[in-house]
Design a protein around this motif. Structure first.
Motif, PDB file in Angstrom:
ATOM      1  N   TYR A  34       0.943  -1.240   0.126  1.00 37.25           N
ATOM      2  CA  TYR A  34       0.066  -0.071   0.049  1.00 37.25           C
ATOM      3  C   TYR A  34       0.806   1.105   0.085  1.00 37.25           C
ATOM      4  CZ  TYR A  34      -4.758  -1.701   0.995  1.00 37.25           C
ATOM      5  OH  TYR A  34      -6.100  -2.171   0.953  1.00 37.25           O
ATOM      6  N   ARG A  35       1.728   1.227   1.086  1.00 34.51           N
ATOM      7  CA  ARG A  35       2.520   2.603   1.162  1.00 34.51           C
ATOM      8  C   ARG A  35       3.586   2.842  -0.213  1.00 34.51           C
ATOM      9  NH1 ARG A  35       5.637   3.761   6.534  1.00 34.51           N
ATOM     10  NH2 ARG A  35       6.584   1.525   6.597  1.00 34.51           N
ATOM     11  N   MET A  36       4.074   1.712  -0.723  1.00 40.16           N
ATOM     12  CA  MET A  36       4.829   1.716  -2.161  1.00 40.16           C
ATOM     13  C   MET A  36       3.889   2.322  -3.056  1.00 40.16           C
ATOM     14  SD  MET A  36       7.061  -1.620  -1.850  1.00 40.16           S
ATOM     15  CE  MET A  36       7.671  -1.380  -3.643  1.00 40.16           C
ATOM     16  N   PHE A  37       2.755   1.742  -3.233  1.00 40.48           N
ATOM     17  CA  PHE A  37       2.084   2.365  -4.280  1.00 40.48           C
ATOM     18  C   PHE A  37       1.387   3.673  -4.130  1.00 40.48           C
ATOM     19  CE2 PHE A  37      -2.079   2.794  -6.517  1.00 40.48           C
ATOM     20  CZ  PHE A  37      -1.895   2.035  -7.823  1.00 40.48           C
ATOM     21  N   THR A  38       1.137   4.327  -2.969  1.00 36.50           N
ATOM     22  CA  THR A  38       0.886   5.800  -2.663  1.00 36.50           C
ATOM     23  C   THR A  38       2.131   6.508  -3.045  1.00 36.50           C
ATOM     24  OG1 THR A  38       1.415   5.734  -0.375  1.00 36.50           O
ATOM     25  CG2 THR A  38      -0.720   5.133  -1.158  1.00 36.50           C
ATOM     26  N   ARG A  39       3.521   6.000  -2.960  1.00 42.72           N
ATOM     27  CA  ARG A  39       4.664   6.748  -3.522  1.00 42.72           C
ATOM     28  C   ARG A  39       4.898   6.575  -4.850  1.00 42.72           C
ATOM     29  NH1 ARG A  39       3.894   7.161   1.777  1.00 42.72           N
ATOM     30  NH2 ARG A  39       5.224   8.349   3.097  1.00 42.72           N
ATOM     31  N   SER A  40       4.123   6.059  -5.605  1.00 41.70           N
ATOM     32  CA  SER A  40       4.501   5.470  -7.095  1.00 41.70           C
ATOM     33  C   SER A  40       4.227   6.991  -7.857  1.00 41.70           C
ATOM     34  CB  SER A  40       3.507   4.592  -7.635  1.00 41.70           C
ATOM     35  OG  SER A  40       3.936   4.482  -8.942  1.00 41.70           O
ATOM     36  N   ARG A  41       5.645   7.417  -8.408  1.00 41.45           N
ATOM     37  CA  ARG A  41       5.497   8.567  -9.355  1.00 41.45           C
ATOM     38  C   ARG A  41       4.768   8.544 -10.468  1.00 41.45           C
ATOM     39  NH1 ARG A  41       4.747  13.683  -9.197  1.00 41.45           N
ATOM     40  NH2 ARG A  41       5.182  14.470 -11.107  1.00 41.45           N
ATOM     41  N   SER A  42       4.896   7.106 -11.085  1.00 40.82           N
ATOM     42  CA  SER A  42       4.440   6.952 -12.421  1.00 40.82           C
ATOM     43  C   SER A  42       2.722   7.251 -12.152  1.00 40.82           C
ATOM     44  CB  SER A  42       4.628   5.695 -12.903  1.00 40.82           C
ATOM     45  OG  SER A  42       4.283   4.530 -12.310  1.00 40.82           O
ATOM     46  N   TRP A  43       2.376   6.540 -11.101  1.00 40.40           N
ATOM     47  CA  TRP A  43       0.725   6.618 -10.678  1.00 40.40           C
ATOM     48  C   TRP A  43       0.551   7.954 -10.564  1.00 40.40           C
ATOM     49  CZ3 TRP A  43      -1.288   7.259  -5.582  1.00 40.40           C
ATOM     50  CH2 TRP A  43      -2.712   7.064  -5.322  1.00 40.40           C
ATOM     51  N   LEU A  44       1.061   8.779 -10.019  1.00 34.17           N
ATOM     52  CA  LEU A  44       0.758  10.218  -9.628  1.00 34.17           C
ATOM     53  C   LEU A  44       0.890  10.951 -10.996  1.00 34.17           C
ATOM     54  CD1 LEU A  44       0.010  12.336  -7.790  1.00 34.17           C
ATOM     55  CD2 LEU A  44       2.299  12.859  -7.212  1.00 34.17           C
ATOM     56  N   ARG A  45       1.841  10.602 -11.885  1.00 30.56           N
ATOM     57  CA  ARG A  45       2.014  11.571 -12.900  1.00 30.56           C
ATOM     58  C   ARG A  45       0.853  11.367 -14.150  1.00 30.56           C
ATOM     59  NH1 ARG A  45       6.482   9.313 -14.327  1.00 30.56           N
ATOM     60  NH2 ARG A  45       5.715   7.836 -16.080  1.00 30.56           N
ATOM     61  N   ARG A  46       0.509   9.878 -14.153  1.00 31.92           N
ATOM     62  CA  ARG A  46      -0.744   9.684 -15.015  1.00 31.92           C
ATOM     63  C   ARG A  46      -1.832  10.500 -14.614  1.00 31.92           C
ATOM     64  NH1 ARG A  46       1.317   4.371 -14.425  1.00 31.92           N
ATOM     65  NH2 ARG A  46      -0.097   3.884 -12.960  1.00 31.92           N
ATOM     66  N   MET A  47      -2.080  10.696 -13.226  1.00 37.95           N
ATOM     67  CA  MET A  47      -3.258  11.499 -12.971  1.00 37.95           C
ATOM     68  C   MET A  47      -3.104  12.838 -13.173  1.00 37.95           C
ATOM     69  SD  MET A  47      -4.613   9.472  -9.657  1.00 37.95           S
ATOM     70  CE  MET A  47      -3.054   9.429  -8.706  1.00 37.95           C
ATOM     71  N   GLU A  48      -1.910  13.451 -13.232  1.00 35.84           N
ATOM     72  CA  GLU A  48      -1.597  14.925 -13.530  1.00 35.84           C
ATOM     73  C   GLU A  48      -1.525  15.108 -15.043  1.00 35.84           C
ATOM     74  OE1 GLU A  48       1.884  15.602 -10.073  1.00 35.84           O
ATOM     75  OE2 GLU A  48       2.326  15.143 -11.729  1.00 35.84           O
ATOM     76  N   GLU A  49      -1.491  14.158 -15.926  1.00 36.85           N
ATOM     77  CA  GLU A  49      -1.769  14.301 -17.183  1.00 36.85           C
ATOM     78  C   GLU A  49      -3.049  14.497 -17.532  1.00 36.85           C
ATOM     79  OE1 GLU A  49       0.631  10.940 -18.621  1.00 36.85           O
ATOM     80  OE2 GLU A  49       2.389  11.829 -18.505  1.00 36.85           O
ATOM     81  N   ASP A  50      -3.864  13.535 -16.865  1.00 36.61           N
ATOM     82  CA  ASP A  50      -5.236  13.939 -16.981  1.00 36.61           C
ATOM     83  C   ASP A  50      -5.669  15.036 -16.741  1.00 36.61           C
ATOM     84  OD1 ASP A  50      -5.349  11.081 -18.005  1.00 36.61           O
ATOM     85  OD2 ASP A  50      -5.865  10.389 -16.170  1.00 36.61           O
ATOM     86  N   ILE A  51      -5.228  15.572 -15.713  1.00 35.51           N
ATOM     87  CA  ILE A  51      -5.633  17.012 -15.241  1.00 35.51           C
ATOM     88  C   ILE A  51      -5.250  18.218 -16.158  1.00 35.51           C
ATOM     89  CG2 ILE A  51      -5.222  18.666 -13.409  1.00 35.51           C
ATOM     90  CD1 ILE A  51      -5.189  16.488 -11.293  1.00 35.51           C
TER      91      ILE A  51
END
Length: 745
Positions: free
Chosen positions: A251-268
């Motif tokens: 869980y902790r590793m997933f919340t710190r995934s940069r690629s996960w956050l980057r994909r959502m920022e691109e959608d924004i």
């Protein structure tokens, strides 16, 4: 180019948002949407296909194809390129659509002049709503930016459907119409009540974001709060296994995934709001994981959904507590639920309906313990149900009626009233013996697994607890329970039994019962793998600790211990030897000992019926575990709805096998009981009694109906029916038994 794409995407999304807010019916909105998307993407065609039913897509709006094809053109799931997108949840992008495998030409649409095709799914959190398609005369593949932009538009369409923008056009039920769900029965009974959603759906009311910087900041703040929550979970968790801690670390590793956050920022950046970007990432990840062949990854869906839902609730402020009070007659509706969460609701619930789950799941075990109807595999019910909706649950057939019509509800209530009258009649038999007309008296016991069951011991008229499932104390914890905790729990069970005997079955885990802190072993067929006594003999520390707790709990009283899933005599000898060692140890430590100890085996595998005479002489009692024995006898997985109902308990080969066990136990003077769902079904119970069984153990609610039937029949006459069936060579006795019982009134 990227800046222009982002700017164009935001303009399109604003136009879609304005369409949602504009007056007009659903068709007008759909027509306007196809026009805006075609114009924005500079294509000659944009079409929206929506699901009419789970297997059928319908062309509901188009810009560029022939108008007369709207609401006329339909495809099956998987048919043509549109059907392929819907089935796989993945885009199809081609410069030459007719050359693609599975292409279906639909002449009524006039699409033959548009070879370029791009289709993306309209979906939300695993729920498929339809397909969005653009086509052009120019033979070309669409760019990655165009694919991405169309996916963003599809995401907004999914959210618009969630808000009811297309009511009457297939994307979403009206939440007012009657709906019927056919699932799998996991616990018998019927109940009427109101829906109580375990995790109310997060509704995204602002799918479009006007200010990307503001939305990025909202997302960053929410992710920081999520990380803090997960960090606190990791630091405060009291987990006994590395795997349990490993799940939280993941869980902790997933919340710190940069690629996960980057994909959502691109959608924004393309124009979505922060919550819509999270929802889009969840939907796409779910589609990828659902299609994978790896069972471990598919099982992680529940874990990842939990994280995404936490993040969505932070962003939207929509907590689990919606402010709506729980109704007086709640029926829980959920995707899935763990045993501890279900126990928190307790006996307030009238019933449970799950989209996932299984007949042998932890939730099913608890539902049986609570004696509430349970239906599993009721697909899509969480998407269609709203808290407060009227709902009827038929746990006998696996059918659920949501917002039922008056005639259906009236018939259902009449059935419940008849059952209530019957239960009043059964209550009058509570203190009477289960003696048949021919003078044979049977001993009827109950199955239990929680302290909450024990009041039923007196009210049901049970003569004891024929099976106490000790694994529930392990399943509802996040760590291995301590010996003192177990001893105190077992002591309370004996106290509440008020002198009636209690048979404690040692830990039966593995197969479909995996402890939260136990490392899961991947097995091709876990029901026939490392489970029950096999785990206990390999992991002796836990079994020894449990035996010590049972000995201490029984101080000054009789102790009855039963070992599960014994397949041969050597396993029983080894397990009994461990108990003897612990008895000697406890005596040496000066603890007060049980007044007597009886040790039995659960006969759940056909092999044990053919064990040596020495095995039968070594047992103080034997209990037939009917649920497992039947699935192994017929080679029919009881979790597989396609085969489990194909084989009948009243088949003569199976009854002949049961009778052989009865004779072997009688030869050696070993007390024999039958434990399982069939013991609680009156016709089956009557036949088991006619075969010579004198002790049956069942859920408390079944004791009244079984006793009532036994007191009304002659076992000698029923035995003649069995022998007549054998002489005639029939395969199944059910028709003959049904006629016999009808003649007996």
């Amino acid at each position: 180019m990227q800046d222009r794409t982002e700017s164009e995407s935001r303009r399109l999304l604003r136009r879609l948002r304005d369409t949602l807010a504009a007056p007009g019916d659903g068709q007008a909105r759909l027509n306007s949407i196809t026009h805006h998307i075609a114009d924005s993407m500079r294509t000659q065609v944009c079409s929206i296909y929506l699901f009419r039913d789970p297997d059928t897509l319908e062309l509901c709006a188009t810009e560029g194809l022939r108008a007369q094809a709207v609401h006329k053109t339909r495809l099956r799931l998987g048919e043509g390129l549109v059907g392929r997108v819907a089935r796989t949840g993945q885009p199809v992008n081609t410069a030459n659509a007719p050359a693609q495998p599975g292409f279906r030409y639909m002449p009524e649409t006039g699409e033959e002049v548009f070879p370029s095709f791009l289709g993306v799914p309209i979906q939300r959190v695993g729920e498929k709503l339809g397909v969005l398609v653009v086509q052009s005369r120019e033979a070309r593949e669409f760019s990655e930016d165009e694919v991405y932009g169309l996916e963003v538009a599809a995401m907004v369409l999914a959210e618009m459907a969630e808000l009811g923008a297309f009511l009457g056009h297939g994307a979403r039920p009206e939440h007012r119409l009657a709906a019927v769900f056919r699932g799998v029965p996991a616990q018998e009974g019927a109940a009427e009540g109101q829906v109580w959603l375990h995790e109310p759906r997060v509704v995204i009311t602002n799918p479009v974001g006007d200010d990307p910087e503001k939305e990025r900041a909202r997302l960053a703040e929410a992710v920081a709060m999520l990380r803090q929550t997960v960090d606190e979970m990791v630091s405060s968790a009291d987990l006994a296994s590395d795997e349990g801690r490993g799940v939280l670390e993941t869980y902790r590793m997933f919340t710190r995934s940069r690629s996960w956050l980057r994909r959502m920022e691109e959608d924004i950046d393309l124009g979505l709001s922060a919550e819509a970007a999270v929802d889009k990432e969840q939907s796409h990840a779910r589609a990828r994981l659902e299609s994978t062949a790896d069972p471990y990854l598919r099982e992680r869906l529940h874990d990842l959904d939990d994280l995404w839902n936490r993040l969505l609730r932070i962003l939207t402020g929509q907590g689990r507590d919606t402010g709506i009070p729980m109704p007086d007659n709640p029926i829980l509706v959920a995707r899935n639920i763990g045993p501890a969460e279900l126990l928190e609701y307790g006996r307030r619930l009238r019933g449970v309906v799950l989209e996932d789950g299984s007949v042998g799941s932890h939730a099913a075990i608890v539902a049986r313990t609570l004696a509430i109807p349970l239906v599993v595999h009721a697909g899509r019910i969480t998407a269609e149900a709203l808290s407060g909706d009227t709902i009827l649950v038929d746990g006998d057939s696996g059918v659920v009626h949501l917002r039922p019509e008056d005639s259906v509800a009236a018939a259902f209530r009449e059935r419940i009233a008849m059952q209530a009258k019957a239960m009043q009649r059964y209550a009058g038999l509570r203190d009477l013996p289960a003696t048949t007309k021919c003078g044979t008296t049977l001993r009827l016991c109950m199955n239990a697994g929680l302290m909450a069951d024990l009041p039923s011991l007196i009210s049901s008229g049970a003569e004891g607890v024929g099976l106490f499932r000790t694994e529930l104390q392990f399943l509802i914890r996040t760590r291995v329970p301590q010996r003192a905790e177990l001893a105190a729990s077992y002591r309370r069970v004996m106290d509440n039994a008020r002198g009636r005997p209690v048979v404690f079955r040692t830990l039966d885990i593995g197969s479909d019962k995996i402890l939260p802190y136990m490392k899961r072993i991947e097995e091709p067929n876990p029901a026939m793998g490392w489970r029950a006594i096999r785990v206990g003999l390999d992991k002796r520390g836990v079994l020894k600790m449990q035996l010590q707790a049972l000995i201490r709990a029984a101080a000054g009283r009789e102790l009855n211990v039963m070992f599960p899933f014994i397949a041969d005599g050597d396993e029983f000898a080894c397990a009994r030897g461990m108990l003897t060692e612990q008895l000697e140890r406890e005596a040496a430590l000066g603890h007060q000992m049980p007044t007597a100890v009886k040790v039995g085996a659960m006969l759940e595998t056909p092999s044990l019926a053919f064990a040596s005479d020495g095995f039968f002489r070594s047992c103080d009692f034997i209990s037939i575990g009917g649920n497992d024995l039947k699935q192994f006898f017929f080679a029919a997985d009881r979790e597989n709805e396609r085969v489990r109902r194909r084989y009948d308990t009243l088949s003569l080969p199976y009854l002949g096998f049961i009778e052989m066990i009865v004779h072997r136990c009688a030869e050696h003077g070993v007390p024999l009981s039958f434990c399982g769902e069939d013991a609680g079904r009156p016709p089956e119970a009557a036949v088991l009694a006619a075969l010579g069984l004198r002790t049956l153990s069942m859920r408390p609610a079944s004791i009244g109906p079984v006793k009532a039937l036994l007191r009304s029949i002659d076992l000698t006459a029923l035995r003649e029916v069995i022998e007549e069936g054998r002489a005639l060579g029939v395969t199944c006795l059910r028709p003959a038994v049904t006629r016999f019982l009808a003649d007996a009134g």
